[in-house]
Design an enzyme around this catalytic site. Structure first.
Site, PDB file in Angstrom:
ATOM      1  N   GLY A  15       0.883  -1.256   0.173  1.00 17.93           N
ATOM      2  CA  GLY A  15      -0.086   0.090   0.058  1.00 17.93           C
ATOM      3  C   GLY A  15       1.076   1.349  -0.111  1.00 17.93           C
ATOM      4  O   GLY A  15       2.079   1.093   0.635  1.00 17.93           O
ATOM      5  N   CYS A  25       6.751  -0.363   6.573  1.00 14.39           N
ATOM      6  CA  CYS A  25       6.208   0.891   6.172  1.00 14.39           C
ATOM      7  C   CYS A  25       7.272   1.369   5.102  1.00 14.39           C
ATOM      8  O   CYS A  25       8.503   1.479   5.424  1.00 14.39           O
ATOM      9  CB  CYS A  25       5.979   2.106   7.056  1.00 14.39           C
ATOM     10  N   LEU A  26       6.937   1.536   3.691  1.00 14.28           N
ATOM     11  CA  LEU A  26       7.912   2.238   2.908  1.00 14.28           C
ATOM     12  C   LEU A  26       8.608   3.299   3.234  1.00 14.28           C
ATOM     13  O   LEU A  26       9.668   3.669   2.820  1.00 14.28           O
ATOM     14  CB  LEU A  26       7.064   2.430   1.500  1.00 14.28           C
ATOM     15  N   GLN A  55       3.321   9.942   1.104  1.00 16.23           N
ATOM     16  CA  GLN A  55       4.431   9.149   1.028  1.00 16.23           C
ATOM     17  C   GLN A  55       4.981   9.337  -0.273  1.00 16.23           C
ATOM     18  O   GLN A  55       6.139   8.908  -0.520  1.00 16.23           O
ATOM     19  CB  GLN A  55       4.336   7.669   1.120  1.00 16.23           C
ATOM     20  N   HIS A  70      -1.825   6.922   7.503  1.00 21.56           N
ATOM     21  CA  HIS A  70      -0.980   8.025   6.726  1.00 21.56           C
ATOM     22  C   HIS A  70      -1.737   9.103   6.440  1.00 21.56           C
ATOM     23  O   HIS A  70      -1.208  10.129   6.671  1.00 21.56           O
ATOM     24  CB  HIS A  70      -0.447   7.352   5.461  1.00 21.56           C
ATOM     25  N   HIS A  80      -3.432   0.820   8.353  1.00 17.59           N
ATOM     26  CA  HIS A  80      -2.187   1.549   8.156  1.00 17.59           C
ATOM     27  C   HIS A  80      -2.305   2.592   7.027  1.00 17.59           C
ATOM     28  O   HIS A  80      -1.669   3.859   7.611  1.00 17.59           O
ATOM     29  CB  HIS A  80      -1.042   0.391   7.726  1.00 17.59           C
ATOM     30  N   GLU A  81      -2.973   2.487   6.042  1.00 19.41           N
ATOM     31  CA  GLU A  81      -2.632   3.537   4.943  1.00 19.41           C
ATOM     32  C   GLU A  81      -3.793   4.750   5.354  1.00 19.41           C
ATOM     33  O   GLU A  81      -3.450   5.826   5.345  1.00 19.41           O
ATOM     34  CB  GLU A  81      -3.076   3.177   3.412  1.00 19.41           C
TER      35      GLU A  81
HETATM   36 NI    NI Z   1       3.198   3.120   5.499  1.00 15.67          NI
END
Ligand code: NI
Length: 207
Positions: A69, A119-120, A74, A165, A161-162
Site C-alpha cells: 500500500g 512501511c515504505l 508518502q 498515513h 495503516h494507509e
Molecule cells: Ni506506510
C-alpha cells in the site's frame, strides 16, 4: 470464491501489475522525520486528470518499492488518498485506490491480530503491531464515485495503516518507546540496502 477484487468488486482475471503502473512514473518516497508524513492530509476536492496521474505514479512507485500500500503523502503530496495491492487472510488479492478514506469505527467484538508490519517510509524495519482483523474504509474513487472497501487479515492491516498515513500518523506512533527505537535502528541498519534494491527494480521495471 473470486481470487481478485479490484476497487472492491470481483474480477475474473487481473494482470500482475495494474495498468496505472504502466502509465506512471516513479516518485521519491518520503521518510519518517519528514513533515509531510506528520500532518493530516487535505481532502481531495478536484477529480480530474491530475488526480488520475498521481494515482498512476503511486502504483508504479509502490511496485518498485515492493509495498502492499502507499499513501499520497508518502510521495510528498498532502492529499487524502492511497493505493493498495495486498492479499487478505485467505489469499485473495485486493487491488485499487481510494480517495478521502475514512475508517469505520468497529462495533461489537473486535479481534486484534499482532503481526509484523512495515512501511515504505520506514525502510528496512518490521515490527509487530496489534490491529483489528477486519476493516471497512469508506471514500470515493478517482471520479468521485462513492466506494466502500472491506478487508480481513493482512489487508485489514493495510487499510488501517494507509488510512493512518492520511491522518498524518505512522505505525511508529502505535509502538512503545522501546519498540520505536528498535524500528529506527532497523531503518538505520537496512536503509541503504533497501534503497539499492529499489533502484535496481526501478531500472528493471522500466525495461
Ligand atoms: Ni506506510
Amino acid at each position: 470464491m473470486p481470487r481478485v477484487f479490484v476497487q472492491g468488486s470481483p474480477v475474473g482475471y487481473y494482470p500482475r501489475y495494474t495498468p496505472e503502473a504502466g502509465r506512471g512514473a516513479v516518485r521519491r518516497i518520503t521518510e519518517a522525520g519528514e513533515e509531510v508524513l506528520r500532518r493530516p492530509c487535505r481532502d481531495v476536492t478536484e477529480f480530474g486528470p491530475d488526480l488520475a496521474a498521481l494515482i498512476d505514479d503511486m502504483f508504479r512507485t509502490m511496485y518498485v518499492a515492493e509495498g502492499a500500500g502507499l499513501a499520497a503523502n508518502q510521495v510528498g503530496v498532502g492529499l487524502r488518498l492511497f493505493v493498495y495491492d495486498c492479499l487478505d487472510d485467505v489469499g485473495v488479492r485486493h487491488v485499487g485506490h481510494i480517495v478521502n478514506p475514512v475508517l469505520d469505527t468497529p462495533t461489537g467484538e473486535r479481534r486484534l491480530l499482532e503481526e509484523g508490519e512495515g512501511c515504505l517510509s520506514v525502510p528496512g524495519a518490521v515490527l509487530d503491531v496489534p490491529r483489528p482483523d477486519r476493516a471497512v474504509v469508506r471514500g470515493q474513487d478517482r471520479d468521485g464515485r462513492p466506494l466502500v472497501i472491506e478487508g480481513t487479515g493482512y489487508f485489514a492491516r493495510c487499510l488501517a495503516h494507509e488510512t493512518d498515513h492520511t491522518d498524518g500518523r505512522l505505525y511508529l506512533d502505535r509502538l512503545s518507546k522501546r519498540e520505536r527505537k528498535d524500528a529506527l535502528r532497523q531503518m538505520r541498519d537496512r536503509r541503504d540496502e533497501v534503497h539499492a534494491r529499489r533502484s535496481a527494480r526501478e531500472a528493471a521495471f522500466g525495461a
